[in-house]
Write a protein that holds these residues in place. Structure first.
Motif, PDB file in Angstrom:
ATOM      1  N   ASN A 277      21.519  38.208 -19.299  1.00 54.26           N
ATOM      2  CA  ASN A 277      22.063  39.337 -20.048  1.00 54.26           C
ATOM      3  C   ASN A 277      21.961  40.581 -19.165  1.00 54.26           C
ATOM      4  O   ASN A 277      20.891  41.165 -19.003  1.00 54.26           O
ATOM      5  N   SER A 279      22.808  44.403 -18.628  1.00 58.22           N
ATOM      6  CA  SER A 279      23.157  45.549 -19.476  1.00 58.22           C
ATOM      7  C   SER A 279      22.984  46.851 -18.706  1.00 58.22           C
ATOM      8  O   SER A 279      22.273  46.917 -17.707  1.00 58.22           O
ATOM      9  N   GLU A 300      25.078  51.944 -24.683  1.00 58.25           N
ATOM     10  CA  GLU A 300      24.756  50.709 -23.987  1.00 58.25           C
ATOM     11  C   GLU A 300      25.959  49.779 -23.937  1.00 58.25           C
ATOM     12  O   GLU A 300      26.768  49.714 -24.867  1.00 58.25           O
ATOM     13  N   TYR A 302      26.792  45.595 -22.374  1.00 59.02           N
ATOM     14  CA  TYR A 302      26.148  44.416 -21.779  1.00 59.02           C
ATOM     15  C   TYR A 302      27.170  43.293 -21.604  1.00 59.02           C
ATOM     16  O   TYR A 302      28.254  43.303 -22.202  1.00 59.02           O
TER      17      TYR A 302
END
Length: 454
Positions: A277, A279, A300, A302
C-alpha cells in the motif's frame, strides 16, 4: 518658539529632588509648583517653555535611580502652559494569512489624531500605510504632557487598526501602556493582524505503476493542489509504504494552482506477488510543521502495488536429434530455457563446444514458462564425445539468481570411416571392417548365425 524632535533617543535624567542647581552650587528643595521658577531649577528634566514643542518618538529615560519609573512629583518632561510635549510610540504591525505567512502590500489604516511629520517619515524611510516584507512601522502619539500635574500627562494611546488585502479586510484594536511607562519595553507595540479567511486547502493525486519488479527503483509522483484562498510554502508531503515513511518533500503551492513532487521507492519484497500500500499525505495533521487549512480529510491518496519476483532463468534441458552423429552431419541442438520468476525476460543463449563459443541466439521467456532455442551444429572434424554447454547471459531485466544459468550435455560423433547403414544393406558372408558400423535413419541390420570377432 522652538521645536525639538527626538527619535529613538536615550535620556539620562537625574530625578532626585535635592539636585544641584545647574546654574550654581545652591541646593533648594523643589516642588511641582516651582518647576519654572528660576531660583528653584534643581530638578534635571527636559523643559519645554515659551511657545515651544517637543515631539518625542520612542524616547527612553534612564530611571534606574528611582526604581524603574519616574519619581512622583518629578516628571522627566515638563512644559509650561504655552508649550506642548507629545510622546509617540512605534506601532509595529505584522500582517499574515491564517497559516502565518507574511503578506506584502497590505493597506493599513490607523485612526491617527495627527498627520506624522515629514521629519519622522524621512527617518523611517518607508511608507506607513502599506506593508513591506509583511510589516509596517507607524508613529502614533500616545501621551500629551500637561504642566504641573502628576503624572502630568493625558493618554491618547487607544487605536483602531484596519487592514485591507485583495477582497479581504480585518479590523483590530489596541492600546499602549500609558506614561510614565516609557522604556523600550513599552515604546514599541507589536500587533499581528491575521487574515483568518486567507487559508489554503490541499488535495493530492498520486501516480505510480500498478505492478513493479522486486528491488526495482520506482518513481512515485504526486500532484499537490491548493484550492484555498492563499499561497502556501514549505508544505510537508510524506510518502509511505505500508504505513512506513520512505520519503518526504516540501512544496510551495500557489492558490488555484498545483505543484508536482516525486520520490524514489525501492520495491523490496520477500514473497511472490507481494502487495504494498503506497500512499502520500500532504500536510499531515499530526506533523510538527503542519500548516493550518480548511479540511484535513482529503489530504491523502494511495495505490495498491503488486511487487512481482524478478525473472529466474535456467537451462532446463539440452537435447539432440539423436544421441550420436557421424562426422560431417549437421545436427540440431535444442535448449529449453525455463523462467521460474514472475517477470518476463529477454536473454542471450550462448552455445559452447569444449569451452569455445560457436553459436548464440536471443530468446524471450514469459514468467513461469519455457521457451526453446534451436541451433545447428556441424560435426565436421569432430570425433568421439563432444561436450556441448549452454549459457544464459545478458538477461533483461536482471535475474534474481544466476547460479543456474549453465548446463552441459555430451553427444558422441562417429568417425567418417565408419560403415553407415541407413537403408537395407546385404553384407557379404564374411568380411573384415576396421571401425564403427552405424545403423541410422531407418536403416536395418539383421544378424543371423553370425560370428563377430572384435
Amino acid at each position: 518658539n522652538s521645536k525639538l524632535y527626538a527619535i529613538d533617543t536615550y535620556m539620562d535624567i537625574d530625578f532626585r529632588r535635592g539636585d544641584v542647581d545647574p546654574r550654581g552650587d545652591v541646593t533648594v528643595p523643589t516642588s511641582p509648583s516651582t518647576y519654572f521658577i528660576d531660583a528653584d531649577m534643581q530638578h534635571n528634566a527636559l523643559r519645554v517653555c515659551e511657545n515651544s514643542e517637543a515631539h518625542l518618538y520612542n524616547v527612553t529615560v534612564d530611571s534606574s535611580e528611582t526604581g524603574g519609573i519616574p519619581e512622583i512629583g518629578n516628571p522627566p518632561f515638563i512644559s509650561d502652559d504655552s508649550s506642548t510635549i507629545i510622546l509617540y510610540r512605534w506601532l509595529d504591525i505584522r500582517t499574515t494569512d491564517f497559516p502565518g505567512t507574511s503578506l506584502d502590500g497590505v493597506r493599513v489604516e490607523v485612526n491617527l489624531t495627527e498627520t506624522p511629520s515629514n521629519i519622522v517619515l524621512d527617518y523611517l524611510g518607508k511608507p506607513i500605510n502599506k506593508t513591506e516584507n509583511g510589516k509596517v512601522i507607524i508613529p502614533v502619539p500616545t501621551d500629551v504632557m500637561l504642566p504641573k500635574n502628576w503624572p502630568n500627562s493625558k493618554f491618547i494611546g487607544n487605536y483602531k487598526i484596519e487592514c485591507y488585502y485583495s477582497n479581504y479586510s480585518v479590523s483590530s484594536s489596541m492600546s499602549f501602556v500609558q506614561f510614565p511607562c516609557i522604556d523600550e519595553e513599552y515604546n514599541t507595540e507589536l500587533v499581528t493582524v491575521v487574515f483568518t479567511k486567507l487559508i489554503p486547502e490541499f488535495t493530492v493525486n498520486m501516480d505510480v505503476s500498478n505492478s513493479v519488479m522486486q528491488n526495482e527503483v520506482v518513481q512515485v509522483n504526486a500532484t499537490i493542489y491548493n484550492t484555498g484562498t492563499t499561497n502556501a510554502y514549505n508544505v510537508p508531503v510524506i510518502f509511505y509504504d505500508n504505513g512506513e515513511e520512505f520519503g518526504k518533500r516540501n512544496a510551495g503551492v500557489v492558490m488555484g494552482d498545483s505543484t508536482f513532487v516525486s520520490v524514489n521507492w525501492t520495491a523490496v519484497s520477500t514473497t511472490p506477488s507481494e502487495v504494498h500500500n503506497i500512499s502520500v499525505v500532504v500536510n499531515p495533521s499530526d506533523a510538527i510543521d503542519v500548516i493550518p487549512e480548511i479540511n484535513y480529510e482529503n489530504n491523502e491518496a494511495y495505490k495498491l502495488i503488486t511487487v512481482y519476483s524478478r525473472p529466474d532463468l535456467s537451462v532446463e534441458s539440452i537435447s539432440f536429434l539423436r544421441p550420436f552423429a557421424v562426422e560431417g552431419d549437421e545436427i540440431t541442438i535444442s535448449a529449453s530455457i525455463f523462467n521460474s520468476g514472475e517477470t518476463d525476460a529477454n536473454a542471450e543463449i550462448e552455445f559452447y563446444k569444449a569451452g569455445m563459443l560457436f553459436n548464440s541466439s536471443d530468446v524471450s521467456v514469459a514468467a513461469e514458462d519455457s521457451s526453446f532455442v534451436n541451433i545447428s551444429f556441424n560435426t565436421a572434424g569432430e570425433g568421439g564425445n563432444v561436450l556441448i554447454t549452454v549459457k544464459i547471459t545478458n538477461s533483461t531485466p536482471e535475474e534474481s539468481n544466476v547460479l543456474n544459468n549453465e548446463k552441459s550435455e555430451t553427444i558422441f560423433v562417429y568417425a567418417e570411416h565408419s560403415m553407415v547403414i541407413d537403408s537395407d544393406k546385404v553384407l557379404p558372408p564374411s568380411f573384415t571392417w576396421k571401425g564403427y558400423i552405424i545403423v541410422k535413419d531407418n536403416g536395418s541390420l539383421t544378424l543371423s548365425n553370425a560370428t563377430l570377432t572384435m
